[in-house]
Design an enzyme around this catalytic site. Structure first.
Site, PDB file in Angstrom:
ATOM      1  N   LYS A   1      25.115  41.944  49.441  1.00  0.00           N
ATOM      2  CA  LYS A   1      24.617  43.319  50.088  1.00  0.00           C
ATOM      3  C   LYS A   1      23.236  42.952  50.744  1.00  0.00           C
ATOM      4  O   LYS A   1      22.738  42.100  50.403  1.00  0.00           O
ATOM      5  CB  LYS A   1      24.807  44.286  49.028  1.00  0.00           C
ATOM      6  CG  LYS A   1      26.167  44.720  48.398  1.00  0.00           C
ATOM      7  CD  LYS A   1      25.990  46.011  47.637  1.00  0.00           C
ATOM      8  CE  LYS A   1      27.529  46.263  47.173  1.00  0.00           C
ATOM      9  NZ  LYS A   1      27.785  47.532  46.486  1.00  0.00           N
TER      10      LYS A   1
ATOM     11  N   TYR B   1      33.977  51.509  53.404  1.00  0.00           N
ATOM     12  CA  TYR B   1      34.167  52.306  52.277  1.00  0.00           C
ATOM     13  C   TYR B   1      34.913  53.788  52.448  1.00  0.00           C
ATOM     14  O   TYR B   1      34.470  54.536  51.787  1.00  0.00           O
ATOM     15  CB  TYR B   1      32.721  52.753  51.786  1.00  0.00           C
ATOM     16  CG  TYR B   1      32.125  51.418  51.207  1.00  0.00           C
ATOM     17  CD1 TYR B   1      32.383  51.176  49.576  1.00  0.00           C
ATOM     18  CD2 TYR B   1      30.857  50.870  51.900  1.00  0.00           C
ATOM     19  CE1 TYR B   1      31.636  50.037  49.262  1.00  0.00           C
ATOM     20  CE2 TYR B   1      30.312  49.545  50.893  1.00  0.00           C
ATOM     21  CZ  TYR B   1      30.950  49.265  49.786  1.00  0.00           C
ATOM     22  OH  TYR B   1      30.226  48.118  49.142  1.00  0.00           O
TER      23      TYR B   1
ATOM     24  N   ASN C   1      23.256  47.255  44.288  1.00  0.00           N
ATOM     25  CA  ASN C   1      23.548  46.334  43.198  1.00  0.00           C
ATOM     26  C   ASN C   1      24.075  45.226  43.541  1.00  0.00           C
ATOM     27  O   ASN C   1      24.949  44.598  42.869  1.00  0.00           O
ATOM     28  CB  ASN C   1      24.749  47.320  42.562  1.00  0.00           C
ATOM     29  CG  ASN C   1      25.988  47.562  43.040  1.00  0.00           C
ATOM     30  OD1 ASN C   1      25.922  47.287  44.532  1.00  0.00           O
ATOM     31  ND2 ASN C   1      26.888  48.258  42.613  1.00  0.00           N
TER      32      ASN C   1
ATOM     33  N   HIS D   1      28.999  43.070  46.183  1.00  0.00           N
ATOM     34  CA  HIS D   1      30.377  43.661  46.161  1.00  0.00           C
ATOM     35  C   HIS D   1      31.600  42.828  45.731  1.00  0.00           C
ATOM     36  O   HIS D   1      31.525  41.591  46.015  1.00  0.00           O
ATOM     37  CB  HIS D   1      30.860  44.426  47.736  1.00  0.00           C
ATOM     38  CG  HIS D   1      32.329  44.901  47.827  1.00  0.00           C
ATOM     39  ND1 HIS D   1      32.730  45.860  47.079  1.00  0.00           N
ATOM     40  CD2 HIS D   1      33.481  44.267  48.099  1.00  0.00           C
ATOM     41  CE1 HIS D   1      34.031  46.298  47.644  1.00  0.00           C
ATOM     42  NE2 HIS D   1      34.339  45.079  47.924  1.00  0.00           N
TER      43      HIS D   1
ATOM     44  N   GLU E   1      40.500  43.905  52.264  1.00  0.00           N
ATOM     45  CA  GLU E   1      38.977  43.659  52.646  1.00  0.00           C
ATOM     46  C   GLU E   1      38.896  42.443  53.228  1.00  0.00           C
ATOM     47  O   GLU E   1      37.939  42.407  54.029  1.00  0.00           O
ATOM     48  CB  GLU E   1      38.210  44.038  51.502  1.00  0.00           C
ATOM     49  CG  GLU E   1      38.468  45.462  50.795  1.00  0.00           C
ATOM     50  CD  GLU E   1      37.794  45.709  49.460  1.00  0.00           C
ATOM     51  OE1 GLU E   1      37.586  46.776  48.888  1.00  0.00           O
ATOM     52  OE2 GLU E   1      37.081  44.565  48.868  1.00  0.00           O
TER      53      GLU E   1
HETATM   54  P1  ADP Z   1      32.192  48.989  42.423  1.00  0.00           P
HETATM   55  O1  ADP Z   1      31.381  48.216  43.536  1.00  0.00           O
HETATM   56  O2  ADP Z   1      31.556  48.120  41.154  1.00  0.00           O
HETATM   57  O3  ADP Z   1      33.540  48.689  42.750  1.00  0.00           O
HETATM   58  P2  ADP Z   1      32.540  51.784  43.108  1.00  0.00           P
HETATM   59  O4  ADP Z   1      33.772  51.322  43.983  1.00  0.00           O
HETATM   60  O5  ADP Z   1      32.666  52.665  42.166  1.00  0.00           O
HETATM   61  O6  ADP Z   1      31.886  50.261  42.634  1.00  0.00           O
HETATM   62  O7  ADP Z   1      31.526  52.144  44.185  1.00  0.00           O
HETATM   63  C1  ADP Z   1      31.266  51.332  45.337  1.00  0.00           C
HETATM   64  C2  ADP Z   1      29.724  51.315  45.701  1.00  0.00           C
HETATM   65  O8  ADP Z   1      29.202  52.516  45.702  1.00  0.00           O
HETATM   66  C3  ADP Z   1      28.821  50.726  44.290  1.00  0.00           C
HETATM   67  O9  ADP Z   1      29.025  49.198  44.510  1.00  0.00           O
HETATM   68  C4  ADP Z   1      27.517  51.285  44.719  1.00  0.00           C
HETATM   69  O10 ADP Z   1      26.807  50.453  45.604  1.00  0.00           O
HETATM   70  C5  ADP Z   1      27.673  52.403  45.280  1.00  0.00           C
HETATM   71  N1  ADP Z   1      27.640  53.602  44.202  1.00  0.00           N
HETATM   72  C6  ADP Z   1      28.740  54.061  43.163  1.00  0.00           C
HETATM   73  N2  ADP Z   1      28.240  54.806  42.396  1.00  0.00           N
HETATM   74  C7  ADP Z   1      26.989  55.513  42.893  1.00  0.00           C
HETATM   75  C8  ADP Z   1      26.292  56.175  42.630  1.00  0.00           C
HETATM   76  N3  ADP Z   1      26.432  57.195  41.453  1.00  0.00           N
HETATM   77  N4  ADP Z   1      25.213  56.687  43.118  1.00  0.00           N
HETATM   78  C9  ADP Z   1      24.998  55.603  44.271  1.00  0.00           C
HETATM   79  N5  ADP Z   1      25.513  54.711  44.873  1.00  0.00           N
HETATM   80  C10 ADP Z   1      26.899  54.358  43.985  1.00  0.00           C
END
Ligand code: ADP
Length: 142
Positions: A11, A51, A114, A117, A128
């Site tokens: 990212k 997304y 974070n 992805h 994807e």
């Molecule tokens: P992952 O990427 O671990 O599969 P999710 O699909 O739940 O997680 O969420 C997609 C992305 O959205 C996350 O990687 C993160 O960057 C963002 N995200 C998820 N939850 C939150 C939150 N509570 N606040 C801000 N960003 C979030």
């Protein structure tokens, strides 16, 4: 176990922090084969398209603004059990909850930013991958 395909994205925070090499090394050392890879800056619309499933979530605006804030590095990875193994390598969505030694625990600052992805199912790994790469850009046996 079957060979699976998953989509990883380093990212914009990963790119800004100069961690493309470090994270890619960890991915390769964990046994993943990189079948496609590029540096790309998503538009807000492209990030929203990627997304789409999260459109109704409260963090959708923040997430898509962040994902279009700078270049990122999507890559198609293959390996036995790639989907689950890659998600294990990066760790939980919130780095504070991620296991010691995982990529998010080591390098991420927050749940929003974070570092990486990873697709959450075999079906999404294929869908994807196709969002970023034409089939002819994915190398069969690199
Ligand atoms: P992952 O990427 O671990 O599969 P999710 O699909 O739940 O997680 O969420 C997609 C992305 O959205 C996350 O990687 C993160 O960057 C963002 N995200 C998820 N939850 C939150 C939150 N509570 N606040 C801000 N960003 C979030």
């Amino acid at each position: 176990m079957a060979i699976e395909r998953t989509l990883a994205i380093l990212k914009p925070d990963c790119v800004r922090k100069g961690l493309i090499g470090e994270v890619t090394r960890r991915i390769q050392e964990a046994g993943f084969h990189i079948r496609a890879m590029k540096l790309i800056k998503l538009s807000k619309e492209e990030a929203e398209g990627f997304y789409e499933v999260h459109r109704e979530r409260p963090f959708f605006g923040e997430l898509t603004a962040f994902m279009s804030s700078g270049p990122c590095v999507p890559m198609v990875l293959e390996k036995d059990n790639a989907v689950a193994d890659y998600r294990k390598l990066i760790g939980a969505t919130n780095p504070a909850d991620a296991d010691e030694g995982t990529i998010r625990r080591l390098f991420a600052d927050s749940v929003g930013e974070n570092i990486a992805h990873g697709s959450d199912s075999i079906e999404n790994g294929l869908r994807e991958s196709a969002y970023f790469f034409a089939e002819h850009e994915i190398v069969a046996n690199g």
